[in-house]
Design a protein around this motif. Structure first.
Motif, PDB file in Angstrom:
ATOM      1  N   THR A  44       6.028   7.540   7.888  1.00  0.00           N
ATOM      2  CA  THR A  44       4.926   7.081   7.332  1.00  0.00           C
ATOM      3  C   THR A  44       4.382   5.727   8.079  1.00  0.00           C
ATOM      4  O   THR A  44       4.861   4.974   8.988  1.00  0.00           O
ATOM      5  CB  THR A  44       5.393   6.678   5.843  1.00  0.00           C
ATOM      6  OG1 THR A  44       5.825   7.786   5.192  1.00  0.00           O
ATOM      7  CG2 THR A  44       3.904   6.244   5.190  1.00  0.00           C
ATOM      8  N   HIS A  45       2.930   5.924   8.252  1.00  0.00           N
ATOM      9  CA  HIS A  45       2.111   5.016   8.918  1.00  0.00           C
ATOM     10  C   HIS A  45       2.577   3.566   8.510  1.00  0.00           C
ATOM     11  O   HIS A  45       2.678   3.346   7.589  1.00  0.00           O
ATOM     12  CB  HIS A  45       0.710   4.874   8.770  1.00  0.00           C
ATOM     13  CG  HIS A  45       0.040   4.374   9.908  1.00  0.00           C
ATOM     14  ND1 HIS A  45      -0.354   3.073   9.741  1.00  0.00           N
ATOM     15  CD2 HIS A  45      -0.967   4.765  10.915  1.00  0.00           C
ATOM     16  CE1 HIS A  45      -1.137   2.759  10.890  1.00  0.00           C
ATOM     17  NE2 HIS A  45      -1.261   3.617  11.521  1.00  0.00           N
ATOM     18  N   ARG A  49       3.264   0.475   4.381  1.00  0.00           N
ATOM     19  CA  ARG A  49       4.070  -0.558   3.836  1.00  0.00           C
ATOM     20  C   ARG A  49       4.894   0.479   3.021  1.00  0.00           C
ATOM     21  O   ARG A  49       5.524  -0.218   2.005  1.00  0.00           O
ATOM     22  CB  ARG A  49       3.588  -1.568   3.328  1.00  0.00           C
ATOM     23  CG  ARG A  49       2.531  -2.560   3.840  1.00  0.00           C
ATOM     24  CD  ARG A  49       3.215  -3.325   4.914  1.00  0.00           C
ATOM     25  NE  ARG A  49       2.301  -4.103   5.702  1.00  0.00           N
ATOM     26  CZ  ARG A  49       2.367  -4.980   6.504  1.00  0.00           C
ATOM     27  NH1 ARG A  49       3.874  -5.132   6.888  1.00  0.00           N
ATOM     28  NH2 ARG A  49       1.493  -5.806   7.229  1.00  0.00           N
ATOM     29  N   PHE A  50       5.368   1.468   3.566  1.00  0.00           N
ATOM     30  CA  PHE A  50       6.128   2.157   2.560  1.00  0.00           C
ATOM     31  C   PHE A  50       7.424   2.058   2.435  1.00  0.00           C
ATOM     32  O   PHE A  50       8.074   1.546   3.463  1.00  0.00           O
ATOM     33  CB  PHE A  50       6.077   3.962   3.511  1.00  0.00           C
ATOM     34  CG  PHE A  50       6.678   4.934   2.537  1.00  0.00           C
ATOM     35  CD1 PHE A  50       6.253   5.621   1.203  1.00  0.00           C
ATOM     36  CD2 PHE A  50       8.106   5.152   2.767  1.00  0.00           C
ATOM     37  CE1 PHE A  50       6.813   6.518   0.651  1.00  0.00           C
ATOM     38  CE2 PHE A  50       8.822   6.200   2.032  1.00  0.00           C
ATOM     39  CZ  PHE A  50       7.894   6.890   1.075  1.00  0.00           C
ATOM     40  N   LEU A  69       0.848   1.654   0.313  1.00  0.00           N
ATOM     41  CA  LEU A  69      -0.291   1.277   0.046  1.00  0.00           C
ATOM     42  C   LEU A  69      -1.221   2.460   0.494  1.00  0.00           C
ATOM     43  O   LEU A  69      -0.676   3.403   1.523  1.00  0.00           O
ATOM     44  CB  LEU A  69      -0.886   0.297   1.002  1.00  0.00           C
ATOM     45  CG  LEU A  69      -0.266  -1.154   0.719  1.00  0.00           C
ATOM     46  CD1 LEU A  69      -0.508  -2.178   1.886  1.00  0.00           C
ATOM     47  CD2 LEU A  69      -0.664  -1.612  -0.644  1.00  0.00           C
ATOM     48  N   ALA A  70      -2.324   2.853   0.260  1.00  0.00           N
ATOM     49  CA  ALA A  70      -3.415   4.034   0.648  1.00  0.00           C
ATOM     50  C   ALA A  70      -4.283   3.479   1.717  1.00  0.00           C
ATOM     51  O   ALA A  70      -5.144   3.144   1.806  1.00  0.00           O
ATOM     52  CB  ALA A  70      -4.113   4.283  -0.588  1.00  0.00           C
ATOM     53  N   HIS A  71      -3.487   3.759   3.088  1.00  0.00           N
ATOM     54  CA  HIS A  71      -3.766   2.919   4.029  1.00  0.00           C
ATOM     55  C   HIS A  71      -4.836   3.674   4.698  1.00  0.00           C
ATOM     56  O   HIS A  71      -5.715   3.248   5.364  1.00  0.00           O
ATOM     57  CB  HIS A  71      -2.776   2.631   5.316  1.00  0.00           C
ATOM     58  CG  HIS A  71      -2.008   4.209   5.567  1.00  0.00           C
ATOM     59  ND1 HIS A  71      -2.536   4.572   6.864  1.00  0.00           N
ATOM     60  CD2 HIS A  71      -1.302   4.945   5.179  1.00  0.00           C
ATOM     61  CE1 HIS A  71      -2.177   5.941   7.180  1.00  0.00           C
ATOM     62  NE2 HIS A  71      -1.272   5.907   6.186  1.00  0.00           N
ATOM     63  N   GLN A 199      -2.150  10.678  16.290  1.00  0.00           N
ATOM     64  CA  GLN A 199      -0.709  10.708  16.746  1.00  0.00           C
ATOM     65  C   GLN A 199       0.065  10.571  15.584  1.00  0.00           C
ATOM     66  O   GLN A 199       1.319  10.866  15.359  1.00  0.00           O
ATOM     67  CB  GLN A 199      -0.381   9.466  17.772  1.00  0.00           C
ATOM     68  CG  GLN A 199       0.947   9.482  18.578  1.00  0.00           C
ATOM     69  CD  GLN A 199       1.297  10.764  19.207  1.00  0.00           C
ATOM     70  OE1 GLN A 199       0.606  11.404  19.799  1.00  0.00           O
ATOM     71  NE2 GLN A 199       2.481  11.347  18.791  1.00  0.00           N
ATOM     72  N   ASN A 200      -0.297   9.699  14.619  1.00  0.00           N
ATOM     73  CA  ASN A 200       0.293   9.693  13.065  1.00  0.00           C
ATOM     74  C   ASN A 200       0.371  10.840  12.561  1.00  0.00           C
ATOM     75  O   ASN A 200       1.568  11.314  12.046  1.00  0.00           O
ATOM     76  CB  ASN A 200      -0.225   8.510  12.285  1.00  0.00           C
ATOM     77  CG  ASN A 200       0.561   8.206  11.226  1.00  0.00           C
ATOM     78  OD1 ASN A 200       1.432   7.682  11.326  1.00  0.00           O
ATOM     79  ND2 ASN A 200      -0.057   8.785  10.010  1.00  0.00           N
TER      80      ASN A 200
END
Length: 310
Positions: A44-45, A49-50, A69-71, A199-200
């Motif tokens: 997760t990106h 802050r997963f 967070l809904a980044h 890339q993510n």
């Protein structure tokens, strides 16, 4: 009785399996495999802050939380926490401790509005309300028995349309990323999504351990990906799940998503999968109608609860 909350130990296979078991017992409508749980935590990106948390009672994992967070939302300050406790281990305080730890983590990173999916059952709703959350939109889990379903017959694509599997995009999956980004931004939700990090997406979605590229079907119009149905599979349990079905705005109303999903379901049954799962926002009438057409039946529901912090 000793109860504590800690982070999931990603390098401890027994810990990950215990996390998966709790999730499966509490929410059997979703495929929870150890590989998928580890993948999400690892890929997760970082801006999300997963965290994956567990509540442990005398050494036994009895509760879980996934927090982030809904980044990828254009609106900052939104956080998500999904708490699930073993159905036979409720009312011991595990849920309370997980909510507290999740909220502390999210608020420490600037979250001011929190979202949590809660099973649409009296005890679960009461739990959320007791923690200051109020009900918002709802969604349904749907199931199809592939061993008994009378799937619609396969159709020949209309002129200018062809069906391909995602496996044929291995060398260059970017067109699928672009289609996924467009359709995801149009999904009904409390939290808008705008993702543009290719890339993510590769790491988080294209390399997901449950993604079945042979069963993920794409409808192309004159060579351009126009609609798709993304398949996740777990061969061990012979379960198949639709992770996403969508159509580009320019091609809606032509039955392309239905065409892709039908081809995927036929391939899934031919490959020996026996159960098909999916989920729909309760307000997504078109997709609910498509799934009803295939024979899916609602097997559970959940409600999105929201808490706004001052």
């Amino acid at each position: 009785m000793t109860l504590n909350v800690r982070d999931l130990r990603i390098d401890d296979s027994a810990d990950v399996e215990a996390f998966a078991l709790v999730r499966h017992l509490a929410l059997p409508y979703i495929m929870w495999t150890p590989a998928a749980i580890v993948h999400r935590l690892a890929h997760t990106h970082p801006d999300a802050r997963f965290r994956s948390l567990v509540a442990e009672e005398d050494g036994e994992v009895i509760g879980t939380a996934q927090v982030q967070l809904a980044h990828d939302s254009p609106e900052p300050g939104q956080g998500m926490l999904n708490i699930y406790v073993r159905p036979d281990r409720t009312r011991r305080g595990a849920g309370d401790l997980l909510v507290r730890a999740a909220e502390e983590h999210l608020t420490s990173h600037g979250a001011t509005k929190l979202f949590a999916w809660v099973l649409d059952e009296p005890a679960n709703r009461t739990f959320a309300e007791r923690h200051g959350y109020h009900a918002s939109r709802s969604a349904h889990f749907l199931r199809l028995d592939l061993t008994a379903a009378a799937l619609p017959p396969l159709e020949t694509p209309p002129a200018g349309v062809e069906l391909r599997s995602a496996a044929e995009f291995t060398d260059d999956p970017r067109p699928l990323f672009e289609l996924d980004a467009e359709t995801a931004s149009d999904e009904p939700s409390d939290v808008d999504t705008e993702f543009g990090d290719y890339q993510n997406w590769i790491e988080e979605n294209w390399k997901h351990p449950l993604l079945d590229r042979e069963l993920t079907m794409v409808a192309l119009v004159e060579g351009r990906p126009a609609a798709f149905s993304v398949a996740h599979t777990d061969p061990a349990s012979r379960r198949y799940a639709t992770a996403m079905t969508g159509t580009s705005r320019d091609f809606r109303g032509r039955g392309l998503a239905k065409l892709a999903k039908n081809a995927s379901l036929h391939r899934a049954r031919a490959a020996g999968f026996t159960e098909a799962l999916t989920g729909n926002d309760a307000g997504n009438g078109p997709m609910l109608a498509i799934n009803k057409w295939f024979g899916y039946e609602i097997c559970g529901s959940e409600v999105r609860f929201v808490r706004e912090l001052t």
